[in-house]
Each structure stands twice: as structure tokens, then as C-alpha cells.
Write a protein that holds these residues in place. Sequence first.
Motif, PDB file in Angstrom:
ATOM      1  N   HIS A  57      44.769  43.108  37.527  1.00  0.00           N
ATOM      2  CA  HIS A  57      43.643  44.033  37.624  1.00  0.00           C
ATOM      3  C   HIS A  57      42.334  43.309  37.926  1.00  0.00           C
ATOM      4  CE1 HIS A  57      45.469  47.757  35.497  1.00  0.00           C
ATOM      5  NE2 HIS A  57      46.421  47.036  36.042  1.00  0.00           N
ATOM      6  N   HIS A  58      42.094  42.174  37.249  1.00  0.00           N
ATOM      7  CA  HIS A  58      40.830  41.459  37.443  1.00  0.00           C
ATOM      8  C   HIS A  58      40.698  40.946  38.870  1.00  0.00           C
ATOM      9  CE1 HIS A  58      39.144  40.876  33.209  1.00  0.00           C
ATOM     10  NE2 HIS A  58      40.031  41.825  33.155  1.00  0.00           N
ATOM     11  N   SER A  59      41.759  40.377  39.405  1.00  0.00           N
ATOM     12  CA  SER A  59      41.717  39.879  40.781  1.00  0.00           C
ATOM     13  C   SER A  59      41.497  41.028  41.761  1.00  0.00           C
ATOM     14  CB  SER A  59      43.012  39.144  41.135  1.00  0.00           C
ATOM     15  OG  SER A  59      43.164  38.003  40.314  1.00  0.00           O
ATOM     16  N   ALA A  60      42.186  42.150  41.533  1.00  0.00           N
ATOM     17  CA  ALA A  60      42.022  43.324  42.403  1.00  0.00           C
ATOM     18  C   ALA A  60      40.583  43.827  42.349  1.00  0.00           C
ATOM     19  CB  ALA A  60      42.997  44.424  41.998  1.00  0.00           C
ATOM     20  N   ALA A  61      40.011  43.884  41.146  1.00  0.00           N
ATOM     21  CA  ALA A  61      38.633  44.365  40.987  1.00  0.00           C
ATOM     22  C   ALA A  61      37.651  43.453  41.723  1.00  0.00           C
ATOM     23  CB  ALA A  61      38.280  44.456  39.507  1.00  0.00           C
ATOM     24  N   GLN A  62      37.793  42.153  41.547  1.00  0.00           N
ATOM     25  CA  GLN A  62      36.897  41.214  42.219  1.00  0.00           C
ATOM     26  C   GLN A  62      37.050  41.313  43.735  1.00  0.00           C
ATOM     27  OE1 GLN A  62      38.394  37.864  39.980  1.00  0.00           O
ATOM     28  NE2 GLN A  62      36.503  37.716  38.799  1.00  0.00           N
ATOM     29  N   ARG A  63      38.277  41.404  44.212  1.00  0.00           N
ATOM     30  CA  ARG A  63      38.536  41.505  45.651  1.00  0.00           C
ATOM     31  C   ARG A  63      37.930  42.780  46.228  1.00  0.00           C
ATOM     32  NH1 ARG A  63      42.018  44.509  47.937  1.00  0.00           N
ATOM     33  NH2 ARG A  63      43.383  44.716  46.120  1.00  0.00           N
ATOM     34  N   GLU A  64      38.157  43.911  45.565  1.00  0.00           N
ATOM     35  CA  GLU A  64      37.661  45.196  46.074  1.00  0.00           C
ATOM     36  C   GLU A  64      36.139  45.240  46.144  1.00  0.00           C
ATOM     37  OE1 GLU A  64      39.032  47.727  47.527  1.00  0.00           O
ATOM     38  OE2 GLU A  64      41.138  47.236  47.242  1.00  0.00           O
ATOM     39  N   VAL A  65      35.458  44.743  45.114  1.00  0.00           N
ATOM     40  CA  VAL A  65      33.990  44.744  45.137  1.00  0.00           C
ATOM     41  C   VAL A  65      33.494  43.865  46.289  1.00  0.00           C
ATOM     42  CG1 VAL A  65      31.865  44.095  43.913  1.00  0.00           C
ATOM     43  CG2 VAL A  65      33.702  45.261  42.687  1.00  0.00           C
ATOM     44  N   GLU A  66      34.109  42.705  46.442  1.00  0.00           N
ATOM     45  CA  GLU A  66      33.678  41.800  47.514  1.00  0.00           C
ATOM     46  C   GLU A  66      33.939  42.409  48.891  1.00  0.00           C
ATOM     47  OE1 GLU A  66      33.768  37.109  48.737  1.00  0.00           O
ATOM     48  OE2 GLU A  66      34.960  37.777  47.027  1.00  0.00           O
ATOM     49  N   GLU A  67      35.108  43.042  49.071  1.00  0.00           N
ATOM     50  CA  GLU A  67      35.410  43.661  50.368  1.00  0.00           C
ATOM     51  C   GLU A  67      34.445  44.794  50.705  1.00  0.00           C
ATOM     52  OE1 GLU A  67      40.259  42.893  50.402  1.00  0.00           O
ATOM     53  OE2 GLU A  67      39.505  44.928  50.125  1.00  0.00           O
ATOM     54  N   GLU A  68      34.103  45.615  49.705  1.00  0.00           N
ATOM     55  CA  GLU A  68      33.309  46.816  49.970  1.00  0.00           C
ATOM     56  C   GLU A  68      31.803  46.589  49.922  1.00  0.00           C
ATOM     57  OE1 GLU A  68      34.882  49.926  47.459  1.00  0.00           O
ATOM     58  OE2 GLU A  68      36.718  50.049  48.649  1.00  0.00           O
ATOM     59  N   THR A  69      31.351  45.527  49.212  1.00  0.00           N
ATOM     60  CA  THR A  69      29.905  45.311  49.083  1.00  0.00           C
ATOM     61  C   THR A  69      29.452  43.911  49.498  1.00  0.00           C
ATOM     62  OG1 THR A  69      29.918  44.458  46.814  1.00  0.00           O
ATOM     63  CG2 THR A  69      29.875  46.871  47.087  1.00  0.00           C
ATOM     64  N   GLY A  70      30.368  42.964  49.539  1.00  0.00           N
ATOM     65  CA  GLY A  70      30.004  41.573  49.791  1.00  0.00           C
ATOM     66  C   GLY A  70      29.621  40.833  48.521  1.00  0.00           C
ATOM     67  N   ALA A  71      29.512  41.529  47.400  1.00  0.00           N
ATOM     68  CA  ALA A  71      29.097  40.920  46.133  1.00  0.00           C
ATOM     69  C   ALA A  71      30.277  40.262  45.417  1.00  0.00           C
ATOM     70  CB  ALA A  71      28.474  41.981  45.219  1.00  0.00           C
ATOM     71  N   THR A  72      29.971  39.210  44.680  1.00  0.00           N
ATOM     72  CA  THR A  72      30.964  38.622  43.777  1.00  0.00           C
ATOM     73  C   THR A  72      30.610  39.053  42.361  1.00  0.00           C
ATOM     74  OG1 THR A  72      29.708  36.572  43.644  1.00  0.00           O
ATOM     75  CG2 THR A  72      31.508  36.635  45.240  1.00  0.00           C
ATOM     76  N   VAL A  73      31.651  39.312  41.575  1.00  0.00           N
ATOM     77  CA  VAL A  73      31.454  39.834  40.223  1.00  0.00           C
ATOM     78  C   VAL A  73      32.338  39.105  39.220  1.00  0.00           C
ATOM     79  CG1 VAL A  73      30.810  42.163  40.998  1.00  0.00           C
ATOM     80  CG2 VAL A  73      33.214  41.645  40.490  1.00  0.00           C
ATOM     81  N   SER A  74      31.968  39.261  37.961  1.00  0.00           N
ATOM     82  CA  SER A  74      32.769  38.790  36.837  1.00  0.00           C
ATOM     83  C   SER A  74      32.975  39.972  35.909  1.00  0.00           C
ATOM     84  CB  SER A  74      32.031  37.656  36.111  1.00  0.00           C
ATOM     85  OG  SER A  74      32.734  37.294  34.941  1.00  0.00           O
ATOM     86  N   LEU A  75      34.231  40.321  35.633  1.00  0.00           N
ATOM     87  CA  LEU A  75      34.510  41.461  34.768  1.00  0.00           C
ATOM     88  C   LEU A  75      34.143  41.154  33.327  1.00  0.00           C
ATOM     89  CD1 LEU A  75      35.978  42.420  37.300  1.00  0.00           C
ATOM     90  CD2 LEU A  75      37.735  43.328  35.821  1.00  0.00           C
ATOM     91  N   ARG A  76      33.636  42.169  32.645  1.00  0.00           N
ATOM     92  CA  ARG A  76      33.309  42.050  31.228  1.00  0.00           C
ATOM     93  C   ARG A  76      34.576  42.343  30.421  1.00  0.00           C
ATOM     94  NH1 ARG A  76      27.619  45.231  30.217  1.00  0.00           N
ATOM     95  NH2 ARG A  76      26.372  43.980  31.661  1.00  0.00           N
ATOM     96  N   GLY A  77      34.908  41.483  29.509  1.00  0.00           N
ATOM     97  CA  GLY A  77      36.041  41.719  28.627  1.00  0.00           C
ATOM     98  C   GLY A  77      37.358  41.762  29.378  1.00  0.00           C
ATOM     99  N   THR A  78      38.389  42.162  28.681  1.00  0.00           N
ATOM    100  CA  THR A  78      39.721  42.192  29.280  1.00  0.00           C
ATOM    101  C   THR A  78      40.251  43.600  29.480  1.00  0.00           C
ATOM    102  OG1 THR A  78      40.727  41.992  27.092  1.00  0.00           O
ATOM    103  CG2 THR A  78      40.369  39.942  28.333  1.00  0.00           C
ATOM    104  N   GLY A  79      39.650  44.573  28.818  1.00  0.00           N
ATOM    105  CA  GLY A  79      40.188  45.923  28.893  1.00  0.00           C
ATOM    106  C   GLY A  79      39.382  46.854  29.767  1.00  0.00           C
ATOM    107  N   CYS A  80      40.082  47.858  30.295  1.00  0.00           N
ATOM    108  CA  CYS A  80      39.373  48.876  31.073  1.00  0.00           C
ATOM    109  C   CYS A  80      38.676  49.824  30.109  1.00  0.00           C
ATOM    110  CB  CYS A  80      40.334  49.605  32.005  1.00  0.00           C
ATOM    111  SG  CYS A  80      41.489  50.709  31.210  1.00  0.00           S
ATOM    112  N   ILE A  81      37.671  50.526  30.603  1.00  0.00           N
ATOM    113  CA  ILE A  81      36.897  51.420  29.747  1.00  0.00           C
ATOM    114  C   ILE A  81      37.370  52.865  29.826  1.00  0.00           C
ATOM    115  CG2 ILE A  81      34.827  50.001  29.661  1.00  0.00           C
ATOM    116  CD1 ILE A  81      33.860  52.243  31.817  1.00  0.00           C
ATOM    117  N   ALA A  82      38.059  53.219  30.907  1.00  0.00           N
ATOM    118  CA  ALA A  82      38.574  54.585  31.078  1.00  0.00           C
ATOM    119  C   ALA A  82      39.598  54.569  32.209  1.00  0.00           C
ATOM    120  CB  ALA A  82      37.438  55.561  31.393  1.00  0.00           C
ATOM    121  N   THR A  83      40.446  55.592  32.221  1.00  0.00           N
ATOM    122  CA  THR A  83      41.430  55.723  33.293  1.00  0.00           C
ATOM    123  C   THR A  83      41.467  57.164  33.783  1.00  0.00           C
ATOM    124  OG1 THR A  83      43.272  56.246  31.821  1.00  0.00           O
ATOM    125  CG2 THR A  83      42.915  53.917  32.311  1.00  0.00           C
TER     126      THR A  83
END
Length: 173
Positions: A57-83
Amino acid sequence: MPKQKTIGIRQPETQYVDRYAVRIVALSTSGDIAVIYAEQGNYYKLPGGGIEVDEDHHSAAQREVEEETGATVSLRGTGCIATTEEFRDDLHQISYCYIADVLDISGNPSLTEEERIDGLSHRWMPVNKALETMNLAEPTSELGRYIQTRDIYLLAEAKKALDNENGQKLALM
């Protein structure tokens, strides 16, 4: 356990294709978040997309943000907040929402051909403005209406988590 919202109704006679995805509330140091606008369909959404085979999930999240915005991110914590769990046509999709801190916004998006055709672009705005903008949009497609419902819910849950986080920080001061 994160909160979950179901969108659509499971049809017993339908053979669904399962898809798992991530959605990210990417928070910049100025307090703005990234919001994606789809010109084709007239709707706003959070950055995110499908989780690829053998991708966490973390790799997918980082990849998707970078692909769609060009930004690099670091996820907070290990769990998702909602589904969310969606039933749309023959698709059964579960989306996991994460909060991430933006580390760098200097990159350029690398959109797919389909995303370019859909007229995807990104904007940075405060959370409350993003919620207002998403709510005021009038999607012109069923897909856009599903995405609008999903991402308003996920962003509202993220806002609650951020407000709670900020309240705890203030209490410690």
C-alpha cells in the motif's frame, strides 16, 4: 479498525472483478492538499489508484501521488484512516485512504494516455476548500458521481483525523 463506507449495491447475479486501490490526502507544509481535477466528467478526486501485483500500500500510495502530481510523499503511520467498498458495473473495488506529508513538490506529473485524455490536472488547496470544491462539482458521468461520493467521504474522514491530531498537539502545549 478504520471506518468504511459502501457505495453501490452488490448485485447477486453479477460476476465482479476485484480491484484494490489507495487514495492519499497529501498534505504540504503550507497545509494544502493535492486535489486532482478530471475535466472529462467534471469532478475532483484525491490522488490515488490501483495497487499493482506485488506492491504494498505504501509503495502504491507514493507512486500514485508522484505520477499524478509530481510530488514525493511520506505516509504517516502504518494504517489507513478509512476505506470504501464500491460496486460499480462489474467492478468491486476497495480503496484504502492514507494521510501523507509532502516532501517535495518540484517534480512533474507523469500521466497515462487515458489520464491525459480525461484532462487530469492537479491543484493544491486547503482541506476545507477541497471539500467545498468536491461538493460543488456536478459530475457529468456515473463514474464521476461514484468518485465524488467516495472521495468526499474519505477526505471528510481524513479531516477528522487531522483535526484530532491537531487537537492533541494543542493539548500537549
